[in-house]
Design an enzyme around this catalytic site. Structure first.
Site, mmCIF file in Angstrom:
data_model
loop_
_atom_site.group_PDB
_atom_site.id
_atom_site.type_symbol
_atom_site.label_atom_id
_atom_site.label_comp_id
_atom_site.label_asym_id
_atom_site.label_seq_id
_atom_site.Cartn_x
_atom_site.Cartn_y
_atom_site.Cartn_z
ATOM 1 N N LYS A 35 -39.141 -10.992 21.054
ATOM 2 C CA LYS A 35 -40.434 -10.064 20.832
ATOM 3 C C LYS A 35 -41.599 -10.760 21.892
ATOM 4 O O LYS A 35 -41.804 -12.225 21.649
ATOM 5 C CB LYS A 35 -41.013 -10.098 19.641
ATOM 6 C CG LYS A 35 -42.285 -9.348 19.390
ATOM 7 C CD LYS A 35 -42.517 -8.996 18.064
ATOM 8 C CE LYS A 35 -44.120 -8.228 17.880
ATOM 9 N NZ LYS A 35 -44.508 -8.234 16.483
ATOM 10 N N ASP A 48 -51.688 -9.349 19.372
ATOM 11 C CA ASP A 48 -51.486 -8.150 18.765
ATOM 12 C C ASP A 48 -52.652 -7.620 17.727
ATOM 13 O O ASP A 48 -52.854 -8.570 16.571
ATOM 14 C CB ASP A 48 -50.373 -8.212 17.778
ATOM 15 C CG ASP A 48 -49.844 -6.958 17.135
ATOM 16 O OD1 ASP A 48 -50.752 -5.878 17.276
ATOM 17 O OD2 ASP A 48 -49.244 -6.951 16.199
ATOM 18 N N LYS A 87 -55.819 -4.117 13.128
ATOM 19 C CA LYS A 87 -55.625 -5.144 11.866
ATOM 20 C C LYS A 87 -56.941 -5.509 11.274
ATOM 21 O O LYS A 87 -58.004 -5.436 11.936
ATOM 22 C CB LYS A 87 -54.839 -6.552 12.207
ATOM 23 C CG LYS A 87 -53.497 -6.139 12.652
ATOM 24 C CD LYS A 87 -52.779 -7.348 13.211
ATOM 25 C CE LYS A 87 -51.411 -7.186 13.748
ATOM 26 N NZ LYS A 87 -50.428 -6.994 12.746
ATOM 27 N N ASP A 93 -47.696 -13.892 18.005
ATOM 28 C CA ASP A 93 -46.756 -12.773 18.082
ATOM 29 C C ASP A 93 -45.583 -12.744 19.228
ATOM 30 O O ASP A 93 -44.817 -11.835 19.172
ATOM 31 C CB ASP A 93 -47.371 -11.582 18.013
ATOM 32 C CG ASP A 93 -46.859 -10.241 17.146
ATOM 33 O OD1 ASP A 93 -46.077 -10.723 16.358
ATOM 34 O OD2 ASP A 93 -47.141 -9.226 17.213
ATOM 35 N N ASP A 105 -49.658 -0.369 15.110
ATOM 36 C CA ASP A 105 -49.158 -1.973 14.645
ATOM 37 C C ASP A 105 -47.842 -2.158 14.533
ATOM 38 O O ASP A 105 -47.478 -3.197 13.802
ATOM 39 C CB ASP A 105 -50.262 -2.309 13.350
ATOM 40 C CG ASP A 105 -50.348 -3.530 13.068
ATOM 41 O OD1 ASP A 105 -50.145 -4.367 14.091
ATOM 42 O OD2 ASP A 105 -50.599 -4.092 11.943
ATOM 43 N N GLU A 141 -45.652 -2.165 16.810
ATOM 44 C CA GLU A 141 -45.429 -2.167 18.195
ATOM 45 C C GLU A 141 -44.414 -2.836 18.697
ATOM 46 O O GLU A 141 -43.509 -2.734 19.492
ATOM 47 C CB GLU A 141 -46.674 -2.381 18.778
ATOM 48 C CG GLU A 141 -47.082 -4.057 19.057
ATOM 49 C CD GLU A 141 -47.104 -4.841 17.859
ATOM 50 O OE1 GLU A 141 -46.536 -6.054 17.790
ATOM 51 O OE2 GLU A 141 -47.619 -4.155 16.667
ATOM 52 N N ARG A 149 -41.299 -3.522 17.450
ATOM 53 C CA ARG A 149 -39.965 -2.763 17.727
ATOM 54 C C ARG A 149 -39.897 -1.822 18.869
ATOM 55 O O ARG A 149 -38.866 -1.559 19.371
ATOM 56 C CB ARG A 149 -39.787 -2.136 16.358
ATOM 57 C CG ARG A 149 -40.838 -1.006 15.963
ATOM 58 C CD ARG A 149 -40.872 -0.524 14.501
ATOM 59 N NE ARG A 149 -41.410 -1.641 13.737
ATOM 60 C CZ ARG A 149 -41.589 -1.601 12.295
ATOM 61 N NH1 ARG A 149 -41.212 -0.567 11.719
ATOM 62 N NH2 ARG A 149 -42.368 -2.703 11.790
#
Length: 498
Positions: free
Chosen positions: A267, A272, A279, A290, A349, A351, A353
């Site tokens: 990833k 993020d 968030k 992230d 959020d 994202e 995946r």
């Protein structure tokens, strides 16, 4: 710090400090520690007798030689009970000892192969663990700090033995430990960078440097190329940021066949914010990390290229930011992924995946026989396992067993999580093939079930490192900040497969 091995007498070795070991329950020093004790006039024996040196794991007692040895001081480290000694414990012991000696201004350090000759530790394994523990435990990210550190750095560590017949084993352990520690610290550096210094473009530049240094093939796919390949899930996440997305593909070819033995998918969300599903502001700065999965697979491939196993390995990183710009993805949108599956967006959020869905699909299209993806995917994983274990999810028990074993050898704990079919129900959508979040309950599992849809029947393991990629305090050879987990696990896995 430079780490070396030498055939030499520890008692005659000139250094800022020596490191010798004592097991818990020993009434008197043994082996090289006994010889150092004799040179010190029995100081170690006296401290054992007085109960000050107990040999308990990670206990460090520093004795000044006062001219009785060429070395200025001696650090006596506790190795715990002899029957329980492991390479992982040695890593922690070395980290603790080296940090203590650094604070005392020891610029050079020498030590014997701690624990070598016990049932679980040979000379190569001891040297590898000592090398890893010292290099990982002394790591510090100071790139953006202008003030000099209060204490100097340990410039050199030498692991010594008097037996020339053990030199090859010492050198083998040193080489492996040095490569694994370098790669782990490379991943740490990338994850610790502020997001304005680790954009998708910066991540691509890091991949260029890695490819040049270690002789890897590299393809950097730009937005237009990703669009041609139908990567709608990846590009959907990217559309809210002005930073151009980069889809990175690194290849190591260890054998002449064109087959792709394993793909390591990471990833690569370089920051993020959560997107439109933004968030909370508290702790958002940590979201610079992230992309830890992407950093891990890139760093692992650099180590694999140095070690040269006979196996073909590909690393895939879909790098982008997730921001709430005017063109950003919205809850309720539907995206079409590279696999052809459509995805309803419930939360922007969720994202990571989405980007992984296209990265896994790409790896499958390239013929990957096995896929391991690594991601800081869910807060639910951290709630479930804390910062001690990474979670593993799979469609193939044989492969996950190998991943867990590789992690055990590295001291990177992995716990297998359930993947019952009933969890898939939570991801069902009324308007698309699948939705991108299955709700509050079992969030780490439903996220893995989402990825499983794109892995298909390819043997696949998903590692959720949301809890283990960072640590808030010093613990053994882990220092505050990025941990570099699971770089060493990935390298061990590839070596085992090769």
């Amino acid at each position: 710090m430079e780490v070396n091995v030498a055939i030499a007498d520890i008692v005659r070795f000139e250094a800022g400090a020596l490191i010798v070991g004592v097991f818990e329950g020993e009434e008197r020093p043994e082996g090289d520690t006994a010889r150092v004790d004799e040179a010190l006039g029995g100081a170690i024996s006296q401290l054992i007798g007085a109960g000050e040196i107990k040999g308990k794991l990670n206990q460090v007692t520093v004795i000044h030689s006062l001219g009785k040895l060429p070395a200025v001081r001696v650090a006596v480290v506790g190795l715990g009970k002899k029957a329980d000694i492991t390479a992982e414990k040695l890593r922690g012991v070395m980290a603790q000892a080296c940090r203590g000696l650094r604070s005392r201004g020891a610029g050079t350090v020498a030590g014997t192969a701690l624990g070598a000759g016990t049932a679980a530790i040979d000379w190569a394994k001891s040297t590898q663990a000592m090398t890893e523990g010292s290099l990982l435990g002394l790591y510090a990210f100071r790139k953006h700090i202008t003030k000099e550190p209060d204490n100097g750095e340990i410039r050199q560590l030498t692991i010594v033995d008097t037996d020339a017949g053990k030199l090859v084993s010492l050198e083998d352990g040193l080489r492996l430990g040095r490569i694994l520690a370098r790669a782990t610290n490379m991943a740490r550096d990338m994850v610790n960078e502020p997001a304005n210094y680790m954009t998708p473009t910066d991540m691509a530049n890091a991949a260029v440097e890695v490819s040049r240094t270690f002789g890897l093939e590299l393809a950097v796919l730009e937005r237009e190329q990703a669009l041609e390949l139908g990567m709608g899930a990846f590009l959907g996440v990217a559309q809210g940021s002005r930073q151009p997305p980069k889809f990175l593909v690194l290849r190591y070819n260890g054998r002449s066949s064109a087959e792709n033995d394993i793909a390591l998918v990471g990833k690569g969300i370089t920051f993020d914010s959560g997107g439109i599903s933004i968030k909370p502001s508290e702790g958002m700065g940590d979201m610079k990390g992230d992309m830890a999965g992407g950093a891990s697979v890139m760093a692992a491939l650099s180590a694999i290229a140095e070690l040269k196993p006979r196996i073909n390995v590909m690393a895939v990183i879909a790098a982008t930011e997730n921001l709430p710009g005017g063109t950003a993805l919205k809850p309720g949108d539907v995206l079409k992924s590279m696999s052809g599956r459509t995805i309803e967006i419930i939360s922007t959020d969720a994202e990571g995946r989405l980007t992984l869905a296209d990265a896994i699909a790409y790896a499958r299209k390239q013929g990957a026989k096995n896929i391991v993806d690594v991601a800081t995917l869910t807060g639910a994983m951290r709630i479930a396992l804390g910062d001690i274990c990474s979670g593993a999810f799979t469609n193939n028990q044989e492969l996950v067993n190998k991943v867990i074993a590789a992690g055990s050898d590295a001291g990177e704990r992995i716990w297998q999580m359930p993947m019952y079919d009933e969890y898939r129900e939570q991801n069902k959508s009324d308007v698309a093939d699948i939705k991108n979040t299955g709700g509050r309950y079992a969030g780490a599992i439903t996220a893995a079930q989402f990825l499983a849809e794109f892995a298909g029947d390819t043997p696949w393991v998903h590692l959720d490192i949301a809890g283990t990629n960072m640590t808030e305090k010093e613990r053994g050879y882990l220092v505050k900040g990025a941990t570099g987990i699971p770089v060493r696990t990935l390298v061990n896995l590839v070596l085992a497969l090769g």
